[in-house]
Every structure is written in structure tokens, then in C-alpha cells.
Design a protein around this motif. Structure first.
Motif, PDB file in Angstrom:
ATOM      1  N   UNK A 144       0.864  -1.174   0.000  1.00 46.45           N
ATOM      2  CA  UNK A 144       0.000   0.000   0.000  1.00 46.45           C
ATOM      3  C   UNK A 144       0.904   1.229   0.000  1.00 46.45           C
ATOM      4  N   UNK A 145       0.374   2.308  -0.540  1.00 43.36           N
ATOM      5  CA  UNK A 145       1.125   3.566  -0.469  1.00 43.36           C
ATOM      6  C   UNK A 145       0.161   4.661  -0.044  1.00 43.36           C
ATOM      7  N   UNK A 146       0.491   5.255   1.094  1.00 42.80           N
ATOM      8  CA  UNK A 146      -0.325   6.294   1.716  1.00 42.80           C
ATOM      9  C   UNK A 146       0.572   7.524   1.880  1.00 42.80           C
ATOM     10  N   UNK A 147       0.433   8.476   1.003  1.00 44.06           N
ATOM     11  CA  UNK A 147       1.277   9.667   1.048  1.00 44.06           C
ATOM     12  C   UNK A 147       0.645  10.651   2.038  1.00 44.06           C
ATOM     13  N   UNK A 165       1.081  15.372   2.638  1.00 37.24           N
ATOM     14  CA  UNK A 165       1.463  15.596   1.241  1.00 37.24           C
ATOM     15  C   UNK A 165       1.947  17.018   0.985  1.00 37.24           C
ATOM     16  N   UNK A 166       1.418  17.976   1.688  1.00 39.17           N
ATOM     17  CA  UNK A 166       1.830  19.375   1.490  1.00 39.17           C
ATOM     18  C   UNK A 166       3.311  19.595   1.794  1.00 39.17           C
ATOM     19  N   UNK A 167       3.933  18.655   2.504  1.00 44.14           N
ATOM     20  CA  UNK A 167       5.362  18.743   2.804  1.00 44.14           C
ATOM     21  C   UNK A 167       6.212  17.949   1.813  1.00 44.14           C
ATOM     22  N   UNK A 168       5.565  17.199   0.910  1.00 44.81           N
ATOM     23  CA  UNK A 168       6.304  16.293   0.033  1.00 44.81           C
ATOM     24  C   UNK A 168       6.307  16.722  -1.436  1.00 44.81           C
ATOM     25  N   UNK A 169       5.564  17.770  -1.723  1.00 46.00           N
ATOM     26  CA  UNK A 169       5.497  18.311  -3.090  1.00 46.00           C
ATOM     27  C   UNK A 169       5.895  19.773  -3.042  1.00 46.00           C
ATOM     28  N   UNK A 170       6.553  20.225  -4.114  1.00 46.87           N
ATOM     29  CA  UNK A 170       6.891  21.652  -4.165  1.00 46.87           C
ATOM     30  C   UNK A 170       5.700  22.445  -4.714  1.00 46.87           C
ATOM     31  N   UNK A 171       5.873  23.736  -4.855  1.00 51.31           N
ATOM     32  CA  UNK A 171       4.801  24.612  -5.326  1.00 51.31           C
ATOM     33  C   UNK A 171       4.338  24.334  -6.738  1.00 51.31           C
ATOM     34  N   UNK A 172       5.135  23.598  -7.518  1.00 45.61           N
ATOM     35  CA  UNK A 172       4.750  23.236  -8.885  1.00 45.61           C
ATOM     36  C   UNK A 172       4.153  21.832  -8.964  1.00 45.61           C
ATOM     37  N   UNK A 173       3.945  21.188  -7.814  1.00 46.04           N
ATOM     38  CA  UNK A 173       3.356  19.854  -7.808  1.00 46.04           C
ATOM     39  C   UNK A 173       4.346  18.735  -8.067  1.00 46.04           C
ATOM     40  N   UNK A 231      10.049  14.651  -2.012  1.00 54.35           N
ATOM     41  CA  UNK A 231      10.457  13.816  -0.891  1.00 54.35           C
ATOM     42  C   UNK A 231      11.091  12.527  -1.416  1.00 54.35           C
ATOM     43  N   UNK A 232      12.391  12.354  -1.161  1.00 51.30           N
ATOM     44  CA  UNK A 232      13.130  11.219  -1.727  1.00 51.30           C
ATOM     45  C   UNK A 232      12.624   9.871  -1.227  1.00 51.30           C
ATOM     46  N   UNK A 233      12.269   9.773   0.046  1.00 52.61           N
ATOM     47  CA  UNK A 233      11.761   8.494   0.575  1.00 52.61           C
ATOM     48  C   UNK A 233      10.463   8.103  -0.125  1.00 52.61           C
ATOM     49  N   UNK A 234       9.591   9.069  -0.350  1.00 49.93           N
ATOM     50  CA  UNK A 234       8.328   8.792  -1.030  1.00 49.93           C
ATOM     51  C   UNK A 234       8.578   8.423  -2.494  1.00 49.93           C
ATOM     52  N   UNK A 235       9.500   9.105  -3.140  1.00 51.54           N
ATOM     53  CA  UNK A 235       9.833   8.792  -4.536  1.00 51.54           C
ATOM     54  C   UNK A 235      10.341   7.344  -4.639  1.00 51.54           C
ATOM     55  N   UNK A 236      11.219   6.961  -3.723  1.00 55.10           N
ATOM     56  CA  UNK A 236      11.773   5.606  -3.741  1.00 55.10           C
ATOM     57  C   UNK A 236      10.675   4.566  -3.519  1.00 55.10           C
ATOM     58  N   UNK A 237       9.818   4.811  -2.539  1.00 54.34           N
ATOM     59  CA  UNK A 237       8.749   3.856  -2.251  1.00 54.34           C
ATOM     60  C   UNK A 237       7.749   3.792  -3.408  1.00 54.34           C
ATOM     61  N   UNK A 238       7.448   4.926  -4.020  1.00 50.99           N
ATOM     62  CA  UNK A 238       6.543   4.938  -5.174  1.00 50.99           C
ATOM     63  C   UNK A 238       7.124   4.106  -6.310  1.00 50.99           C
TER      64      UNK A 238
END
Length: 190
Positions: free
Chosen positions: A150-153, A156-164, A168-175
């Protein structure tokens, strides 16, 4: 890592259960498209213009946007659904898309379709309740929902920049690992 014994390329149709332009769930699908294994092609379908499900409308024939959505599902090997969570549940936009795609039961595009679910939320549960309710709806539509991982981000407001962009490297790796698992899951059914 994608199972080397399974070498089929897979075509995934992805959609976010949000209509908001700055949606974190739309952003996580863009990140998925970027991080997908080479043997996975992800096409993102925007649900804008899909009307609320109405059997009277359906009886006259699917609206053009609904027909395009259903055909895109039929052409895909599997689905990737990014659902937000509103008021501790699956939002109407996500559920409405599933309702249309589960019709008519005898030739529904969701019937026997492998599906992956993920979600992003500013909250601490990362859309866990919304995903749980979505699994129930997909079970009723005879879809094959990937049980794990499962992936539960969350936050999220802390893991994406202003351009969407997912920063977040840990989230990118898990995704990336999640998408490899989805690739293998879809290949079990094609």
C-alpha cells in the motif's frame, strides 16, 4: 525490482479522484508516470466532465466523456487510481468514476481489471480510509485490487513543491517500488 521472468510491457490508465487543479493526487500520478519502470506506460485520464452517474442518462447512452473513459479503461492492461480522502471516506469524484466504469455489469470495463490504489493527503493517515472504502467498491465491481504493498502519502503538502513535483526522496523511492509491484500484479492477469 520488476520480476525479470515477467517481460510483458503493461499499459496503465491512471486517474485521480480529484478535480482540483493543484491536487496532490494528480501530482502523485505525474510522479508515477516519471518513476514508472521502462516496461510500464502510464496514461493519465482527467475526470473533468464526467457527469454524476444517473441510470436515466445511461439508458439513453453513455455521455461522450463517459464513453471515452470506459474505452480508455478497456484499452489498458490495468488501472492506477489516486484517491483523496474527504471526511474520512472516498470522495464523490472517485466513487462516481467507479460507478460509471462498473456499468453495465455484464460488459463493465472494470470487470476483471487489475487495479492499484494510492492516495495523497495533507492528513496523517494519507487517505487510508478513502482507500479502504474504494477497495470495497472495486470488489463489488469484480476488479482485482492489488492487496500489497500500500502507499499512503501522508502530510502531502510537505512532500510536493509549489509546482506539484514530488520532492520527498523516501516517497519517490517507495513509489518506484510500488510501481514495480503493480507491474508484476497486472502481468498476472494479462
Amino acid at each position: 525490482m520488476v520480476n525479470p521472468d515477467i517481460n510483458n510491457d503493461v499499459k496503465i490508465l491512471a486517474f485521480a479522484g480529484s478535480l482540483r487543479k493543484g491536487s496532490f493526487n494528480k501530482a502523485v500520478l505525474r510522479a508515477a508516470k516519471e518513476l514508472a519502470p521502462e516496461s510500464m506506460d502510464i496514461e493519465i485520464f482527467d475526470l473533468q466532465g464526467i457527469p454524476l452517474y444517473n441510470a436515466d442518462v445511461e439508458a439513453k447512452g453513455d455521455p461522450k466523456r463517459v464513453a471515452a473513459f470506459k474505452e480508455a479503461i478497456r484499452q489498458a492492461d490495468g488501472l492506477l487510481i489516486a484517491t483523496p480522502e474527504y471526511n474520512h471516506g472516498v470522495p464523490a469524484v472517485t466513487k462516481n468514476a467507479v460507478d460509471w466504469a462498473s456499468r453495465t455489469p455484464k460488459d463493465a470495463p472494470l470487470n476483471k481489471k487489475p487495479v492499484g490504489i494510492l492516495g495523497a493527503s495533507p492528513g496523517m493517515t494519507g487517505s487510508a480510509r478513502g482507500q479502504s472504502q474504494l477497495r470495497q467498491a472495486l470488489e463489488a465491481s469484480n476488479s482485482y485490487c492489488m492487496p500489497k504493498p500500500e502507499i499512503l502519502v501522508f502530510r502531502a503538502h510537505e512532500k510536493f513543491d509549489g509546482n506539484g513535483n514530488l520532492t520527498d526522496e523516501a516517497t519517490r523511492k517507495y513509489l518506484g517500488k510500488y510501481l514495480e509491484a503493480l507491474h508484476d500484479w497486472v502481468n498476472k492477469f494479462i
